[in-house]
Enzyme design. Structure first.
Site: not given
Length: 351
Positions: A11, A34, A58, A79, A131, A157, A159, A287-288
């Site tokens: 993005i 990364t 950052i 971002f 998000t 993620y 959280a 499923d995860r």
């Protein structure tokens, strides 16, 4: 000048390309590079005097402080983030470091910069790009997420992003930092790292590999083309209210399995298999953990206040995205390294 963090990611790079295509205001891109940060995304700007790249973290307050002092940007567009749910389940520490600690260090550096230069405060903006996953999961038929929906993150993620949003809010209300936060739905488009659903399906299908779909595949997401997202961010940066949050959605709710089938049908047309159809490659996998069932965005605020709405129809945007990947297999090869292959083997061991 804008300071963009994470500008070599999917993005962030789309935003920088769109920003410089629309005007001449320079951009300083701070990115740690990364695994998902790919400098080739911005290769077309290599000789552009309006674009400056700095590799760094950052969370490095001294580095950020120096960049703010040297370049005096009028805004930070933030971002930089670890952004993949599956990776957060396997290794949450990296998400805490970048998304929580990194964001708070960035906020603190911006606060200190404005304390040193109070004449910059009225024009300065800190745009915190977040998000819809911070809101948790919706049931079928439940009203879409508004900006007032309670935060109920269900993965490491989400959280970590929820924590970052709350720190951004606190820095605005406690210290007067001119913060605006946006919460977007699932982005798609060119140059997305092939761990996310759509590019992963394209990449595997072209290689004749299984197309892994979690559970029954009926998890619903709202799909937002990255170009629409960039246009929304420009509107928020230009006209958004300080301290406000804005939800940005694509008005395109789709079940994951339907998205995968649409990818397959498009590839059947554009790059047919010698025998059979691409949807024969679909394999349902376990499923995860904590998989959210449905996301949906109510974009009334940004539509009403700022006059933004998405313009890219999902079917056309998805077709354009698939055509881009077909035409840029060199880019795909450059990002699907040995580390990427090891991650896929870890994530989908049954395939």
């Amino acid at each position: 000048m804008l300071l963009v963090t994470g500008g070599c990611g999917f993005i962030g790079s789309a935003f920088i390309l769109e920003w410089l295509a629309q005007g001449d205001e320079p951009v300083l891109n701070l990115d740690l590079l990364t695994y998902a940060g790919h400098p080739g995304n911005l290769q077309s700007l290599a000789q552009d005097a309006r674009y400056t790249f700095v590799r760094g973290d950052i969370a490095d307050v001294d580095l950020v402080t120096g960049l703010l002092q040297e370049h005096q940007p009028r805004a930070i567009v933030h971002f930089a983030a670890e952004s993949h749910v599956d990776r957060s389940i396997h290794g949450p520490e990296a998400f805490i470091h970048t998304n929580v600690i990194g964001t708070t260090h960035l906020l603190q550096a911006a606060r200190a910069h404005l304390d040193r230069h109070p004449q910059l405060r009225d024009r300065f903006r800190f745009l915190n790009v977040s998000t819809d996953e911070v809101f948790g999961s919706l049931q079928p038929g439940e009203a879409a997420f508004s900006e007032d929906h309670p935060y109920r993150p269900n993965s490491p993620y989400s959280a970590s992003k929820a924590a970052a949003d709350q720190f951004a809010r606190a820095w605005h209300h406690t210290y007067g930092l001119p913060v605006i936060t946006t919460n977007c739905s699932n982005n798609y488009g060119p140059r997305q790292f092939p761990e996310k659903l759509i590019p992963l399906m394209i990449h595997n299908a072209l290689a004749g590999k299984p197309l892994p779909v979690y559970g029954d595949g009926q998890q619903v997401r709202d799909w937002l083309h990255v170009n629409d997202h960039c246009a929304a961010l420009r509107a928020v940066l230009d006209r958004g209210r300080l301290g406000a949050t804005y939800n940005i959605g694509g008005r395109s709710e789709r079940a994951n399995l339907d998205v995968v089938r649409t990818v397959c049908a498009t590839l059947d047309e554009l790059r047919p298999l010698p025998a059979g159809r691409h949807d024969a490659l679909i394999q349902h996998v376990q499923d995860r953990p904590g998989h959210d069932r449905r996301y949906a965005i109510d974009d009334t605020r940004i539509s009403t206040e700022l006059g933004w709405k998405p313009v890219v129809r999902f079917e056309q945007g998805l077709r354009d995205t698939i055509e881009w990947y077909l035409a840029h297999q060199d880019w795909v090869q450059s990002v699907t390294s040995g580390a990427y292959r090891r991650w896929v083997e870890q994530q989908y061991p049954a395939l």
